[in-house]
Design a protein around this motif. Sequence first.
Motif, mmCIF file in Angstrom:
data_model
loop_
_atom_site.group_PDB
_atom_site.id
_atom_site.type_symbol
_atom_site.label_atom_id
_atom_site.label_comp_id
_atom_site.label_asym_id
_atom_site.label_seq_id
_atom_site.Cartn_x
_atom_site.Cartn_y
_atom_site.Cartn_z
ATOM 1 N N GLN A 59 0.811 -1.210 0.000
ATOM 2 C CA GLN A 59 0.000 0.000 0.000
ATOM 3 C C GLN A 59 0.853 1.273 0.000
ATOM 4 O OE1 GLN A 59 -3.254 0.323 -0.204
ATOM 5 N NE2 GLN A 59 -3.839 2.231 0.799
ATOM 6 N N SER A 60 1.876 1.293 0.838
ATOM 7 C CA SER A 60 2.620 2.542 0.973
ATOM 8 C C SER A 60 3.425 2.846 -0.305
ATOM 9 C CB SER A 60 3.493 2.525 2.225
ATOM 10 O OG SER A 60 4.828 2.244 1.922
ATOM 11 N N HIS A 61 3.871 1.818 -1.004
ATOM 12 C CA HIS A 61 4.523 2.056 -2.289
ATOM 13 C C HIS A 61 3.528 2.583 -3.311
ATOM 14 C CE1 HIS A 61 8.264 -0.759 -1.800
ATOM 15 N NE2 HIS A 61 8.202 0.205 -0.904
ATOM 16 N N LEU A 62 2.359 1.969 -3.318
ATOM 17 C CA LEU A 62 1.347 2.355 -4.302
ATOM 18 C C LEU A 62 0.962 3.826 -4.150
ATOM 19 C CD1 LEU A 62 -0.718 1.635 -6.518
ATOM 20 C CD2 LEU A 62 -2.279 0.928 -4.697
ATOM 21 N N ILE A 63 0.710 4.233 -2.917
ATOM 22 C CA ILE A 63 0.290 5.621 -2.691
ATOM 23 C C ILE A 63 1.397 6.586 -3.133
ATOM 24 C CG2 ILE A 63 -0.526 7.288 -0.965
ATOM 25 C CD1 ILE A 63 -2.301 4.800 -1.351
ATOM 26 N N ARG A 64 2.628 6.250 -2.772
ATOM 27 C CA ARG A 64 3.736 7.129 -3.167
ATOM 28 C C ARG A 64 3.890 7.176 -4.679
ATOM 29 N NH1 ARG A 64 8.493 5.159 0.658
ATOM 30 N NH2 ARG A 64 6.995 3.536 1.187
ATOM 31 N N LEU A 65 3.677 6.044 -5.306
ATOM 32 C CA LEU A 65 3.820 6.024 -6.763
ATOM 33 C C LEU A 65 2.767 6.923 -7.419
ATOM 34 C CD1 LEU A 65 5.236 4.908 -9.257
ATOM 35 C CD2 LEU A 65 3.610 3.018 -9.260
ATOM 36 N N LEU A 66 1.521 6.808 -6.952
ATOM 37 C CA LEU A 66 0.466 7.642 -7.536
ATOM 38 C C LEU A 66 0.796 9.108 -7.311
ATOM 39 C CD1 LEU A 66 -2.575 5.530 -6.293
ATOM 40 C CD2 LEU A 66 -1.757 5.679 -8.655
ATOM 41 N N ASP A 67 1.191 9.417 -6.079
ATOM 42 C CA ASP A 67 1.503 10.792 -5.720
ATOM 43 C C ASP A 67 2.626 11.338 -6.613
ATOM 44 O OD1 ASP A 67 1.240 13.077 -4.062
ATOM 45 O OD2 ASP A 67 3.091 12.499 -3.028
ATOM 46 N N PHE A 68 3.532 10.482 -6.953
ATOM 47 C CA PHE A 68 4.702 10.865 -7.739
ATOM 48 C C PHE A 68 4.367 11.025 -9.218
ATOM 49 C CE2 PHE A 68 9.112 10.467 -9.123
ATOM 50 C CZ PHE A 68 9.775 11.104 -8.089
ATOM 51 N N LEU A 69 3.562 10.075 -9.725
ATOM 52 C CA LEU A 69 3.307 10.069 -11.175
ATOM 53 C C LEU A 69 2.286 11.114 -11.619
ATOM 54 C CD1 LEU A 69 3.221 6.269 -12.186
ATOM 55 C CD2 LEU A 69 5.105 7.897 -12.422
ATOM 56 N N VAL A 70 1.264 11.361 -10.774
ATOM 57 C CA VAL A 70 0.162 12.227 -11.229
ATOM 58 C C VAL A 70 0.647 13.575 -11.769
ATOM 59 C CG1 VAL A 70 -1.849 13.536 -10.401
ATOM 60 C CG2 VAL A 70 -1.676 11.075 -9.961
ATOM 61 N N PRO A 71 1.424 14.350 -10.985
ATOM 62 C CA PRO A 71 1.824 15.665 -11.528
ATOM 63 C C PRO A 71 2.653 15.557 -12.801
ATOM 64 C CG PRO A 71 2.772 15.287 -9.325
ATOM 65 C CD PRO A 71 1.923 14.103 -9.638
ATOM 66 N N MET A 72 3.442 14.496 -12.905
ATOM 67 C CA MET A 72 4.289 14.338 -14.082
ATOM 68 C C MET A 72 3.470 14.004 -15.329
ATOM 69 S SD MET A 72 7.282 11.623 -14.704
ATOM 70 C CE MET A 72 6.139 10.536 -15.473
#
Length: 386
Positions: free
Chosen positions: A170-183
């Motif tokens: 879960q914690s990887h997934l949330i960070r990944l979404l947070d990271f990819l969305v603005p990009m």
Amino acid sequence: MLLCHAVRFSYYVDWVQALVNLSNLSSRSASTYKSSEDILLANSNGNINRHVQSSSSSSVNLLNTSSEYNLSLPEPVSLSNQPLVFDVLQMESDKISEEKSTSNLPLCPDIPDIKDLDGHLGQATLLIEDLSEDEVHASYPFAQPGGHWKPAHCQARHKVAIIIPYRDRQSHLIRLLDFLVPMLKKQLLDYRFIVTEQYGDDLFNKGRIMNAAFRLAEKLKVNCVVFHDVDMFPQDDRTPYSCPLTPRHVGAFVSNLGYQLWYKEIVGGVLAINMDDYRSVNGYSNMYWAWGGEDDDMGKRILSQNYTIERPNSDYVRFSMLKHVKRKRTAPKLIYKLLDSADTRWVTDGLNETGKWDIKKVIIKPLYYHIFVDVGKPPDEWRAES
Ligand code: BGC
Ligand code: MN
């Protein structure tokens, strides 16, 4: 090679969230989508039932054992790789067809021409381990159900589904979404996310859950998919998440792998591929269980059909891989044996097979589509080796 074999991609199941979803089912018979957390279920007659998750999920008890999980499944909810799944997902597809056409807008610039992209992406936020999905959602209020976004002032050149195979991280997934969305937004893509999770806790079959997710991506009428490991973080916002003309191994240069290409068919981590190419290599093999091999098999499929594997510029297209428990090929002999036949076996082993997976449930969450896929039982020989 040693380093490569020592560092492993891994996937985990988030039991708790799954239980939350299952235990909050309540019937409702609306005909249009209202809640972004709607759940689509189909029974075996092909009827579609709509269920809505209650908004509070925090009070749910944690029955986190697999047997209880299985027992709590509402029956029948099977969405197989058969016409039925297509009927159900057709609803989503129809909704997309109704979307306002943007074809009168000018085409958006392509990634190399976007001035807003500024290069290096700070990696410090990767250290934040306790980010919640709600927090991330609150930072990106523009996200439409399924995490969908597209530019309003120009016509996106690429409709992309980011497919994230997922198990218990879960914690990887949330960070990944947070990271990819603005990009992805800066790259002016028309994007959405599909998190594909194996149902149950048996040996992992990543190929099957990726094939299942591809079927949903087809329904979402995208031009390409990007298979994305949950622990891979781009270091530069010019990393091309656009649709490639030929399969693109986006995640070729990775911190934990010494930023080296270890062998020519390697396509693990992040792979972008357009819909026709994926169909013509017959998707991923359904035959690899536990950890390793299915991506190497895909590399062989691609090369055996004389596709070039595009690899972006290693000067800046680099990835950080988050640390996790190390994995190694669990059944190396079985994997080597399969890999030996990869360039011929692809014809019959893959996306075109029926009965290899079954989408049990599709949840449309604010930040991603979440599917739960039954992959059946592994053969005994894999179980014995794993
Ligand atoms: C595995 C692949 C993996 C690669 C890099 C190989 O041994 O079979 O699945 O992508 O190592 O870690
Ligand atoms: Mn990993």
